[in-house]
Design an enzyme around this catalytic site. Structure first.
Site, PDB file in Angstrom:
ATOM      1  N   ARG A  25       0.742  -1.199   0.015  1.00  0.00           N
ATOM      2  CA  ARG A  25       0.054  -0.017   0.022  1.00  0.00           C
ATOM      3  C   ARG A  25       0.738   1.337  -0.085  1.00  0.00           C
ATOM      4  O   ARG A  25       0.529   2.416   0.462  1.00  0.00           O
ATOM      5  CB  ARG A  25      -0.924  -0.138   1.141  1.00  0.00           C
ATOM      6  CG  ARG A  25      -2.053  -1.082   1.228  1.00  0.00           C
ATOM      7  CD  ARG A  25      -3.008  -0.606  -0.067  1.00  0.00           C
ATOM      8  NE  ARG A  25      -4.295  -1.648   0.320  1.00  0.00           N
ATOM      9  CZ  ARG A  25      -5.431  -1.144   0.969  1.00  0.00           C
ATOM     10  NH1 ARG A  25      -5.509   0.107   1.656  1.00  0.00           N
ATOM     11  NH2 ARG A  25      -6.339  -1.952   0.715  1.00  0.00           N
ATOM     12  N   ARG A  38      -5.999  12.321  -5.929  1.00  0.00           N
ATOM     13  CA  ARG A  38      -7.263  11.390  -5.646  1.00  0.00           C
ATOM     14  C   ARG A  38      -8.416  12.384  -5.643  1.00  0.00           C
ATOM     15  O   ARG A  38      -9.462  12.170  -6.108  1.00  0.00           O
ATOM     16  CB  ARG A  38      -6.887  10.892  -4.336  1.00  0.00           C
ATOM     17  CG  ARG A  38      -8.303  10.373  -3.475  1.00  0.00           C
ATOM     18  CD  ARG A  38      -8.668   8.747  -3.870  1.00  0.00           C
ATOM     19  NE  ARG A  38      -9.609   8.382  -3.181  1.00  0.00           N
ATOM     20  CZ  ARG A  38     -10.708   8.459  -3.066  1.00  0.00           C
ATOM     21  NH1 ARG A  38     -11.573   9.379  -3.656  1.00  0.00           N
ATOM     22  NH2 ARG A  38     -11.625   7.917  -2.084  1.00  0.00           N
ATOM     23  N   TYR A 151     -15.384 -10.310   0.052  1.00  0.00           N
ATOM     24  CA  TYR A 151     -15.916  -9.025   0.072  1.00  0.00           C
ATOM     25  C   TYR A 151     -17.339  -9.329  -0.957  1.00  0.00           C
ATOM     26  O   TYR A 151     -18.169  -8.625  -0.842  1.00  0.00           O
ATOM     27  CB  TYR A 151     -14.881  -8.183  -0.722  1.00  0.00           C
ATOM     28  CG  TYR A 151     -13.791  -7.493   0.152  1.00  0.00           C
ATOM     29  CD1 TYR A 151     -14.074  -6.608   1.186  1.00  0.00           C
ATOM     30  CD2 TYR A 151     -12.524  -8.393   0.236  1.00  0.00           C
ATOM     31  CE1 TYR A 151     -13.288  -6.252   2.102  1.00  0.00           C
ATOM     32  CE2 TYR A 151     -11.634  -8.051   1.150  1.00  0.00           C
ATOM     33  CZ  TYR A 151     -11.883  -6.826   1.915  1.00  0.00           C
ATOM     34  OH  TYR A 151     -11.069  -6.445   2.862  1.00  0.00           O
TER      35      TYR A 151
HETATM   36  O1  CP3 Z   1       0.188   1.021  -3.064  1.00  0.00           O
HETATM   37  C1  CP3 Z   1      -0.318  -0.291  -3.190  1.00  0.00           C
HETATM   38  O2  CP3 Z   1      -0.001  -1.442  -2.327  1.00  0.00           O
HETATM   39  C2  CP3 Z   1      -1.120  -0.616  -4.553  1.00  0.00           C
HETATM   40  C3  CP3 Z   1      -2.647  -0.394  -4.593  1.00  0.00           C
HETATM   41  C4  CP3 Z   1      -3.671  -1.147  -3.770  1.00  0.00           C
HETATM   42  C5  CP3 Z   1      -4.667  -0.868  -3.373  1.00  0.00           C
HETATM   43  N1  CP3 Z   1      -5.244  -1.800  -2.898  1.00  0.00           N
HETATM   44  C6  CP3 Z   1      -5.307   0.706  -3.441  1.00  0.00           C
HETATM   45  C7  CP3 Z   1      -6.278   1.106  -2.203  1.00  0.00           C
HETATM   46  C8  CP3 Z   1      -3.441  -2.647  -3.525  1.00  0.00           C
HETATM   47  C9  CP3 Z   1      -2.259  -3.452  -3.903  1.00  0.00           C
HETATM   48  C10 CP3 Z   1      -4.548  -2.988  -2.723  1.00  0.00           C
HETATM   49  C11 CP3 Z   1      -4.929  -4.392  -2.369  1.00  0.00           C
HETATM   50  C12 CP3 Z   1      -6.197  -4.483  -1.538  1.00  0.00           C
HETATM   51  N2  CP3 Z   1      -7.205  -3.861  -1.643  1.00  0.00           N
HETATM   52  C13 CP3 Z   1      -6.132  -5.683  -0.635  1.00  0.00           C
HETATM   53  C14 CP3 Z   1      -5.254  -6.533  -0.291  1.00  0.00           C
HETATM   54  C15 CP3 Z   1      -4.286  -5.977   0.429  1.00  0.00           C
HETATM   55  C16 CP3 Z   1      -4.551  -5.470   1.862  1.00  0.00           C
HETATM   56  O3  CP3 Z   1      -4.477  -4.208   1.983  1.00  0.00           O
HETATM   57  O4  CP3 Z   1      -5.343  -6.095   2.580  1.00  0.00           O
HETATM   58  C17 CP3 Z   1      -7.578  -5.518  -0.056  1.00  0.00           C
HETATM   59  C18 CP3 Z   1      -8.228  -6.263   1.011  1.00  0.00           C
HETATM   60  C19 CP3 Z   1      -8.249  -4.546  -0.801  1.00  0.00           C
HETATM   61  C20 CP3 Z   1      -9.722  -3.923  -0.959  1.00  0.00           C
HETATM   62  C21 CP3 Z   1      -9.999  -2.811  -0.168  1.00  0.00           C
HETATM   63  N3  CP3 Z   1      -9.344  -1.663  -0.995  1.00  0.00           N
HETATM   64  C22 CP3 Z   1     -10.406  -2.163   0.848  1.00  0.00           C
HETATM   65  C23 CP3 Z   1     -10.866  -3.160   2.096  1.00  0.00           C
HETATM   66  C24 CP3 Z   1     -10.506  -0.708   0.895  1.00  0.00           C
HETATM   67  C25 CP3 Z   1     -10.754   0.284   1.921  1.00  0.00           C
HETATM   68  C26 CP3 Z   1      -9.993   0.212   2.975  1.00  0.00           C
HETATM   69  C27 CP3 Z   1      -8.810   1.223   2.703  1.00  0.00           C
HETATM   70  O5  CP3 Z   1      -7.650   1.001   3.061  1.00  0.00           O
HETATM   71  O6  CP3 Z   1      -9.373   2.378   2.531  1.00  0.00           O
HETATM   72  C28 CP3 Z   1      -9.827  -0.400  -0.429  1.00  0.00           C
HETATM   73  C29 CP3 Z   1      -9.524   0.842  -0.731  1.00  0.00           C
HETATM   74  C30 CP3 Z   1      -8.029   1.090  -1.259  1.00  0.00           C
HETATM   75  N4  CP3 Z   1      -7.439   0.428  -2.180  1.00  0.00           N
HETATM   76  C31 CP3 Z   1      -7.428   2.689  -1.201  1.00  0.00           C
HETATM   77  C32 CP3 Z   1      -6.298   2.191  -1.671  1.00  0.00           C
HETATM   78  C33 CP3 Z   1      -4.954   3.506  -1.933  1.00  0.00           C
HETATM   79  C34 CP3 Z   1      -7.950   3.684  -0.273  1.00  0.00           C
HETATM   80  C35 CP3 Z   1      -8.951   4.379  -1.066  1.00  0.00           C
HETATM   81  C36 CP3 Z   1      -9.064   5.919  -1.136  1.00  0.00           C
HETATM   82  O7  CP3 Z   1      -7.962   6.429  -1.596  1.00  0.00           O
HETATM   83  O8  CP3 Z   1      -9.965   6.187  -0.456  1.00  0.00           O
END
Ligand code: CP3
Length: 343
Positions: A25, A38, A151
């Site tokens: 992340r 964003r 999910y």
């Molecule tokens: O920088 C990186 O690692 C690349 C991008 C990336 C994102 N999500 C961007 C993101 C990666 C590799 C993921 C993987 C992901 N997404 C996982 C597996 C890894 C982990 O962190 O557990 C999961 C379970 C998800 C599903 C997901 N996406 C959730 C549960 C959420 C909400 C929680 C949160 O952190 O906000 C997201 C949103 C998300 N994915 C954001 C980002 C940068 C935040 C969204 C925003 O900018 O508002």
């Protein structure tokens, strides 16, 4: 594939004196430049499916910190989206999907991903690849079928994935059908990312740790093994990192059976166990507690040293044990980088 990228050398089993480093992340809300773009993009998925913006966000942490890998900016939930299940992200609440309550809800899904939906993601890979310094690896990724299914079934995040576990107990045959669809979809998605220029890919099984041992074998190891085989059928030698968070004592079995080239370690694992039973078999990646990176100070230095001491004798990629927390101060990341690189 060129082997002058430090991360790829480690994935090939070589030990590096200073471990290469990236953070799960690493593109995200702790970076002011991410928050600015964003806001400009509108919604989170607007950012993901805008290749120009997504490429820029992927490169932001490379420019700022000089990490050894860039991870494609996308999300694991674009796969359900490409299977016809609508996904939205509500600020501050995370993902929302129409929940799949039983097998009749499968009629809303297609059996194969619509590659038109995912085309902008592959375009992002091509754009990043063109701009990336030659020593920096580009990582693609997908969610593991189990984690993506949690999910799809609940329709949102839950602390223990009870809805998916219940579904799998009540109707294992239907759950198998969903897993089959996700195995094929994920493999097709990874192959396209690799063909577009990703140097390696990671399979995120964030929720593997909620599964009892038999279910872990059936819903985490087996589908991952099939994805690895399908990807290598089309791209022999494809480099694949598995990350079954919370796998604990099941990790040696995951490594032996899934066929992944390397494995991500969460911060809860016993490091002596991981060194003796996991790193002896494959390169490892991890496993600093994201919370100690947030805490900073002397505790951070001590924690970085402990990770280095445990794993630096073998093939090792420094990383966190899970994603960086949005509140993490930038100067703590810099402190950690200096400590790892000894600069
Ligand atoms: O920088 C990186 O690692 C690349 C991008 C990336 C994102 N999500 C961007 C993101 C990666 C590799 C993921 C993987 C992901 N997404 C996982 C597996 C890894 C982990 O962190 O557990 C999961 C379970 C998800 C599903 C997901 N996406 C959730 C549960 C959420 C909400 C929680 C949160 O952190 O906000 C997201 C949103 C998300 N994915 C954001 C980002 C940068 C935040 C969204 C925003 O900018 O508002």
């Amino acid at each position: 594939m060129r082997v002058d990228k430090p991360i790829i050398s480690v994935l090939n089993g070589q030990r590096s004196k200073v471990p290469p480093l990236w953070l799960m992340r690493q593109a995200g809300r702790y970076l002011p430049e991410y928050r600015a773009l964003r806001a400009k993009a509108g919604g989170f998925l607007d950012l993901v499916f805008n290749s120009e913006f997504a490429a820029e966000v992927t490169l932001q942490p490379i420019r700022r910190f000089g990490f050894d890998a860039a991870i494609l900016f996308s999300d694991i939930l674009v796969v359900p989206q490409a299977l016809g299940q609508r996904v939205t992200f509500v600020a501050g609440e995370g993902p929302l999907l129409d929940p799949i309550k039983d097998r009749t809800d499968f009629t809303r899904l297609t059996s194969e991903v619509d590659q038109k939906v995912l085309a902008p993601v592959y375009e992002t890979v091509r754009r990043v690849k063109a701009d990336l310094p030659s020593g920096v690896a580009l990582l693609g990724f997908c969610g593991a079928p189990w984690t993506v299914a949690t999910y799809m079934i609940a329709g949102h995040g839950t602390p223990d994935q009870a809805p998916a576990r219940m579904f799998a107990y009540r109707d294992a045959a239907a759950f198998d059908v969903l897993m089959d669809v996700l195995v094929e979809a994920s493999a097709a998605y990874l192959v396209k990312q690799l063909q577009a220029g990703a140097d390696a890919v990671q399979i995120f099984d964030t929720w593997a740790g909620v599964l009892p041992p038999e279910q872990f074998v059936r819903w985490s190891i087996a589908p991952t093994k099939r994805i690895v085989a399908l990807v290598r059928e089309q791209i022999p030698g494809a480099k694949i990192i598995g990350f079954p968070r919370g796998a604990g004592s099941q990790l040696p079995r995951y490594v032996a059976e899934s066929g992944v080239d390397a494995v991500g370690l969460d911060w809860m694992i016993d490091r002596t166990f991981a060194k003796e039973r996991v790193q002896s078999a494959v390169p490892v990646q991890g496993n600093l507690d994201p919370l100690v990176l947030l805490a900073g100070g002397a505790a951070l230095d001590r924690a970085v040293d402990a990770v280095l001491e445990a794993f630096s004798d073998g093939p090792f990629i420094f990383n966190l044990g899970h994603g960086i927390l949005p509140e993490t101060p930038i100067n703590h990341v810099e402190q950690m980088l200096k400590r790892v690189r000894g600069a």
